[in-house]
Design a protein around this motif. Structure first.
Motif, PDB file in Angstrom:
ATOM      1  N   ARG A  54       0.472  -1.116  -0.108  1.00 35.25           N
ATOM      2  CA  ARG A  54       0.174   0.032   0.427  1.00 35.25           C
ATOM      3  C   ARG A  54       0.290   1.094   0.143  1.00 35.25           C
ATOM      4  NH1 ARG A  54      -5.836  -0.365   1.540  1.00 35.25           N
ATOM      5  NH2 ARG A  54      -5.270   2.116   1.015  1.00 35.25           N
ATOM      6  N   LEU A  76      -2.087   4.177   8.997  1.00 33.79           N
ATOM      7  CA  LEU A  76      -1.060   3.012   9.326  1.00 33.79           C
ATOM      8  C   LEU A  76      -2.001   1.909   8.057  1.00 33.79           C
ATOM      9  CD1 LEU A  76      -2.954  -0.362  11.014  1.00 33.79           C
ATOM     10  CD2 LEU A  76      -3.381   1.324  12.252  1.00 33.79           C
ATOM     11  N   LEU A  77      -2.870   1.978   7.479  1.00 36.03           N
ATOM     12  CA  LEU A  77      -3.233   1.609   6.750  1.00 36.03           C
ATOM     13  C   LEU A  77      -2.492   1.666   5.452  1.00 36.03           C
ATOM     14  CD1 LEU A  77      -5.539  -0.393   4.990  1.00 36.03           C
ATOM     15  CD2 LEU A  77      -7.433   1.796   5.190  1.00 36.03           C
ATOM     16  N   HIS A  84       4.514   0.590   9.722  1.00 35.58           N
ATOM     17  CA  HIS A  84       2.955   0.282   9.727  1.00 35.58           C
ATOM     18  C   HIS A  84       3.096  -0.621  10.795  1.00 35.58           C
ATOM     19  CE1 HIS A  84       0.894  -3.613   8.792  1.00 35.58           C
ATOM     20  NE2 HIS A  84       0.105  -2.715   8.789  1.00 35.58           N
ATOM     21  N   ARG A  88       0.165  -0.220  13.738  1.00 32.32           N
ATOM     22  CA  ARG A  88      -0.362  -0.986  13.946  1.00 32.32           C
ATOM     23  C   ARG A  88      -0.421  -1.428  15.813  1.00 32.32           C
ATOM     24  NH1 ARG A  88      -3.734  -5.560  10.200  1.00 32.32           N
ATOM     25  NH2 ARG A  88      -4.264  -6.330  11.982  1.00 32.32           N
ATOM     26  N   ALA A 230     -12.681   3.505   9.384  1.00 28.66           N
ATOM     27  CA  ALA A 230     -12.825   1.744   8.901  1.00 28.66           C
ATOM     28  C   ALA A 230     -14.199   1.514   9.901  1.00 28.66           C
ATOM     29  CB  ALA A 230     -11.984   1.775   9.798  1.00 28.66           C
ATOM     30  N   ALA A 234     -18.114  -0.417   6.749  1.00 24.41           N
ATOM     31  CA  ALA A 234     -17.912  -1.483   6.245  1.00 24.41           C
ATOM     32  C   ALA A 234     -19.384  -2.417   7.067  1.00 24.41           C
ATOM     33  CB  ALA A 234     -16.504  -2.314   6.299  1.00 24.41           C
ATOM     34  N   LEU A 277     -17.402  -3.930   0.901  1.00 23.57           N
ATOM     35  CA  LEU A 277     -15.403  -2.863  -0.110  1.00 23.57           C
ATOM     36  C   LEU A 277     -14.946  -3.797  -0.617  1.00 23.57           C
ATOM     37  CD1 LEU A 277     -14.270  -2.932   3.352  1.00 23.57           C
ATOM     38  CD2 LEU A 277     -14.830  -1.204   2.258  1.00 23.57           C
ATOM     39  N   PHE A 280      -9.285  -2.992  -3.374  1.00 28.61           N
ATOM     40  CA  PHE A 280      -8.475  -3.085  -2.413  1.00 28.61           C
ATOM     41  C   PHE A 280      -7.073  -2.739  -3.430  1.00 28.61           C
ATOM     42  CE2 PHE A 280     -10.714  -3.276   0.946  1.00 28.61           C
ATOM     43  CZ  PHE A 280     -10.816  -2.708   1.689  1.00 28.61           C
ATOM     44  N   ARG A 282      -2.996  -2.096  -5.104  1.00 26.29           N
ATOM     45  CA  ARG A 282      -1.170  -2.539  -4.165  1.00 26.29           C
ATOM     46  C   ARG A 282      -0.649  -2.146  -5.539  1.00 26.29           C
ATOM     47  NH1 ARG A 282      -4.016  -3.295  -0.247  1.00 26.29           N
ATOM     48  NH2 ARG A 282      -3.253  -5.307   1.137  1.00 26.29           N
ATOM     49  N   GLY A 332     -13.637 -11.377   2.976  1.00 30.53           N
ATOM     50  CA  GLY A 332     -13.713  -9.851   3.504  1.00 30.53           C
ATOM     51  C   GLY A 332     -12.661  -8.917   4.275  1.00 30.53           C
ATOM     52  N   HIS A 338      -1.872  -6.263   6.157  1.00 32.99           N
ATOM     53  CA  HIS A 338      -2.965  -5.284   6.348  1.00 32.99           C
ATOM     54  C   HIS A 338      -4.751  -5.367   6.369  1.00 32.99           C
ATOM     55  CE1 HIS A 338      -0.801  -1.670   5.465  1.00 32.99           C
ATOM     56  NE2 HIS A 338      -0.029  -2.825   4.304  1.00 32.99           N
ATOM     57  N   CYS A 340      -7.564  -6.788   8.627  1.00 32.37           N
ATOM     58  CA  CYS A 340      -8.708  -6.395   9.201  1.00 32.37           C
ATOM     59  C   CYS A 340      -8.342  -6.230  10.719  1.00 32.37           C
ATOM     60  CB  CYS A 340     -10.703  -6.283   8.763  1.00 32.37           C
ATOM     61  SG  CYS A 340     -11.230  -4.924   9.845  1.00 32.37           S
TER      62      CYS A 340
HETATM   63  C1  HEM Z   1     -17.590  -5.897   8.564  1.00 31.63           C
HETATM   64  C2  HEM Z   1     -16.940  -4.692   8.468  1.00 31.63           C
HETATM   65  C3  HEM Z   1     -15.680  -4.784   8.352  1.00 31.63           C
HETATM   66  C4  HEM Z   1     -14.363  -5.292   6.994  1.00 31.63           C
HETATM   67  C5  HEM Z   1     -15.213  -5.715   5.438  1.00 31.63           C
HETATM   68  C6  HEM Z   1     -13.567  -4.777   6.537  1.00 31.63           C
HETATM   69  C7  HEM Z   1     -12.507  -4.867   6.010  1.00 31.63           C
HETATM   70  C8  HEM Z   1     -11.326  -4.481   6.043  1.00 31.63           C
HETATM   71  C9  HEM Z   1     -10.241  -4.807   4.821  1.00 31.63           C
HETATM   72  C10 HEM Z   1     -10.624  -5.433   4.056  1.00 31.63           C
HETATM   73  C11 HEM Z   1      -9.409  -4.164   5.351  1.00 31.63           C
HETATM   74  C12 HEM Z   1      -7.828  -4.644   4.677  1.00 31.63           C
HETATM   75  C13 HEM Z   1      -7.707  -3.167   3.821  1.00 31.63           C
HETATM   76  C14 HEM Z   1      -6.269  -4.203   3.033  1.00 31.63           C
HETATM   77  O1  HEM Z   1      -5.883  -5.159   2.817  1.00 31.63           O
HETATM   78  O2  HEM Z   1      -5.726  -3.165   1.536  1.00 31.63           O
HETATM   79  C15 HEM Z   1      -8.899  -3.317   6.354  1.00 31.63           C
HETATM   80  C16 HEM Z   1      -8.365  -2.893   7.227  1.00 31.63           C
HETATM   81  C17 HEM Z   1      -8.603  -2.331   8.129  1.00 31.63           C
HETATM   82  N1  HEM Z   1     -10.205  -2.180   8.945  1.00 31.63           N
HETATM   83 FE1  HEM Z   1     -11.536  -3.468   8.669  1.00 31.63          FE
HETATM   84  N2  HEM Z   1     -13.388  -4.177   7.907  1.00 31.63           N
HETATM   85  C18 HEM Z   1     -14.034  -3.789   9.212  1.00 31.63           C
HETATM   86  C19 HEM Z   1     -14.550  -3.643   9.989  1.00 31.63           C
HETATM   87  C20 HEM Z   1     -13.787  -2.975  10.273  1.00 31.63           C
HETATM   88  C21 HEM Z   1     -13.669  -2.347  12.047  1.00 31.63           C
HETATM   89  C22 HEM Z   1     -15.087  -2.506  12.948  1.00 31.63           C
HETATM   90  C23 HEM Z   1     -12.722  -1.615  12.186  1.00 31.63           C
HETATM   91  C24 HEM Z   1     -12.855  -0.967  13.546  1.00 31.63           C
HETATM   92  C25 HEM Z   1     -11.515  -0.413  14.066  1.00 31.63           C
HETATM   93  C26 HEM Z   1     -11.610  -2.539  11.069  1.00 31.63           C
HETATM   94  C27 HEM Z   1     -10.681  -1.131  12.131  1.00 31.63           C
HETATM   95  C28 HEM Z   1      -9.714  -1.365  10.277  1.00 31.63           C
HETATM   96  C29 HEM Z   1      -8.487  -1.143  10.740  1.00 31.63           C
HETATM   97  C30 HEM Z   1      -7.654  -0.385  11.796  1.00 31.63           C
HETATM   98  C31 HEM Z   1      -7.605  -1.429   8.858  1.00 31.63           C
HETATM   99  C32 HEM Z   1      -6.024  -1.438   8.102  1.00 31.63           C
HETATM  100  C33 HEM Z   1      -5.006  -2.451   9.135  1.00 31.63           C
HETATM  101  C34 HEM Z   1      -4.140  -2.379   7.889  1.00 31.63           C
HETATM  102  O3  HEM Z   1      -3.581  -1.206   7.229  1.00 31.63           O
HETATM  103  O4  HEM Z   1      -2.761  -2.834   9.241  1.00 31.63           O
HETATM  104  N3  HEM Z   1     -12.685  -2.508  10.052  1.00 31.63           N
HETATM  105  N4  HEM Z   1     -10.462  -3.731   6.987  1.00 31.63           N
END
Ligand code: HEM
Length: 389
Positions: A54, A76-77, A84, A88, A230, A234, A277, A280, A282, A332, A338, A340
């Protein structure tokens, strides 16, 4: 090849994904200017490959997007190791499964109360919007509470977040780009104020912990905003898209009403069946090969999660909604570094919403056709009018 803002494609992208997947696992998409991975194996490889990162590129013109870029550059995303890893680490403990599991009773009480309000509205008016009364407020209130943001601020932050994430779509009109920057500025300003308060009066909330961690001021603000965004974008759409899927597949809704043991697998199936979503990106940091296609250093490739979720190589009858589906190795929540961070929390929220809906409103049904949001990447509804039998 699909056009990302074509309303017919957005209404139902799955036949096009099926057509593309049958031709090849990876395609060049001229309109998006990047490769797209449409099989489960290729999408998973994109997410996990260490030479596909990313890599943030600022929105331009720079002087027009100061706040939007600041929030993302420090997120961090949008970073790769070592930044990262450091960012994280500052929040990962708070979202670990054991820690969020303790929130389950609170989330269930909240979900129950919201569904009760929905039921009262239906009694009074004949129908009510499930998005407005349940799907939107639940995740927003939970993440606000976790961060220590006053609950009454949650609705305003949802509006700002909705404007900011429009920037993740393709070919966004100029007025919406300006709106996104204005929202980013307001959101960053609010978080800056709040972090200053927490610096002088720390509490037991996540924001206070972030202020005390080894982060720069901009990183604290960006991490707070990322979590607030985030934390609901979603989840809202899984509850909205998912309830719609259940109510339009009446037998699956009835299965859920009859058996509380299905809440957990249903949560996974709803994330798979209509991904909130869809894409994504890269960027290759070295030459990479994915499913026999060479992605040269500097080129981009996207994982299409909605396409991966319907891959018949991995899922039997992928177009069928089966709330008892097991195993359900959907992507999902992403994969690799990265993956979730909020997955355990999101699962609790979705399960709490489904649990409360099946219990209090077993006769739930669509009042009218829901209205879809006109965006591809973040797939969701604008309204979800429901009633009961
Ligand atoms: C059903 C609900 C959710 C879905 C489908 C979802 C999906 C995702 C996905 C696909 C990614 C990875 C993105 C990538 O690889 O580029 C991600 C990253 C992330 N999500 Fe979720 N998410 C959800 C709910 C949440 C919730 C409730 C939080 C609460 C804090 C959250 C916080 C994050 C964070 C902080 C990242 C970044 C992690 C990183 O970069 O290391 N997400 N999410």
């Amino acid at each position: 090849m699909f056009v990302a803002d074509d309303p017919a494609f957005i209404a139902d992208p799955y036949p096009e994904f099926h057509r593309l997947r049958a031709l090849d696992e990876v395609h060049w998409h001229e309109g998006l200017g990047q490769f797209i991975a449409v099989s489960h194996a290729a999408a998973a490889a994109v997410l996990r490959h260490r030479s596909l990162g990313r890599i943030w590129t600022d929105a331009t013109p720079l002087e027009q997007f100061a706040s939007f870029n600041l929030l993302h550059r420090n997120s961090l995303l949008e970073n790769e190791p070592p930044t990262h890893t450091r960012l994280r680490r500052s929040v990962s403990a708070a979202f670990a499964r054991g820690h969020v599991e303790r929130l389950r009773p609170t989330v269930e009480v909240l979900a129950d109360g919201l569904v009760e309000t929905l039921a009262e509205k239906i009694s009074a008016d004949g129908e009510a919007d499930l998005l407005e009364h349940v799907a939107q407020p639940l995740p927003a209130q939970v993440i606000a509470e976790l961060l220590g943001v006053p609950k009454q601020e949650a609705p305003r932050l949802v509006v700002l977040s909705n404007s900011i994430v429009k920037m993740y779509e393709y070919d966004l009109p100029e007025d919406l780009r300006r709106e996104a920057e204005a929202a980013a500025e307001a959101f960053a300003g609010y978080l800056r104020e709040l972090t200053e308060q927490r610096a002088s009066h720390p509490g037991d909330d996540l924001l206070s912990h972030l202020v005390a961690a080894d982060l720069t001021g901009d990183e604290v603000v960006a991490t707070g905003v990322l979590l607030l965004m985030a934390g609901h974008e979603a989840t809202v759409n899984v509850i909205g898209n998912g309830t719609t899927a259940l109510l339009t597949h009446r037998s699956e809704w009835k299965r859920l009403v009859a058996d509380p043991g299905l809440v957990e697998p249903a949560t996974e199936e709803l994330i798979r069946y209509d991904s909130p979503l869809q894409l994504f990106e890269r960027t290759a940091t070295a030459d990479v090969e994915i499913a026999g296609h060479r992605v040269a250093e500097g080129e981009k490739i996207a994982a299409l999660l909605g396409a991966a979720a319907r891959d018949p190589e991995v899922f039997d009858d992928p177009g069928t909604l089966d709330i008892g589906r097991s195993p359900n190795p959907h992507l999902g929540f992403g994969g690799g570094i990265h993956y979730c961070l909020g997955a355990p929390l999101a699962r609790i929220e979705i399960a709490a919403a489904l649990g409360a809906l099946r219990q209090r409103l077993p006769g739930l049904r669509l009042a009218r056709q829901p209205e879809r949001r006109p965006e591809f990447v973040i797939r969701g509804l604008r309204t979800l009018p429901v009633t009961t039998d």
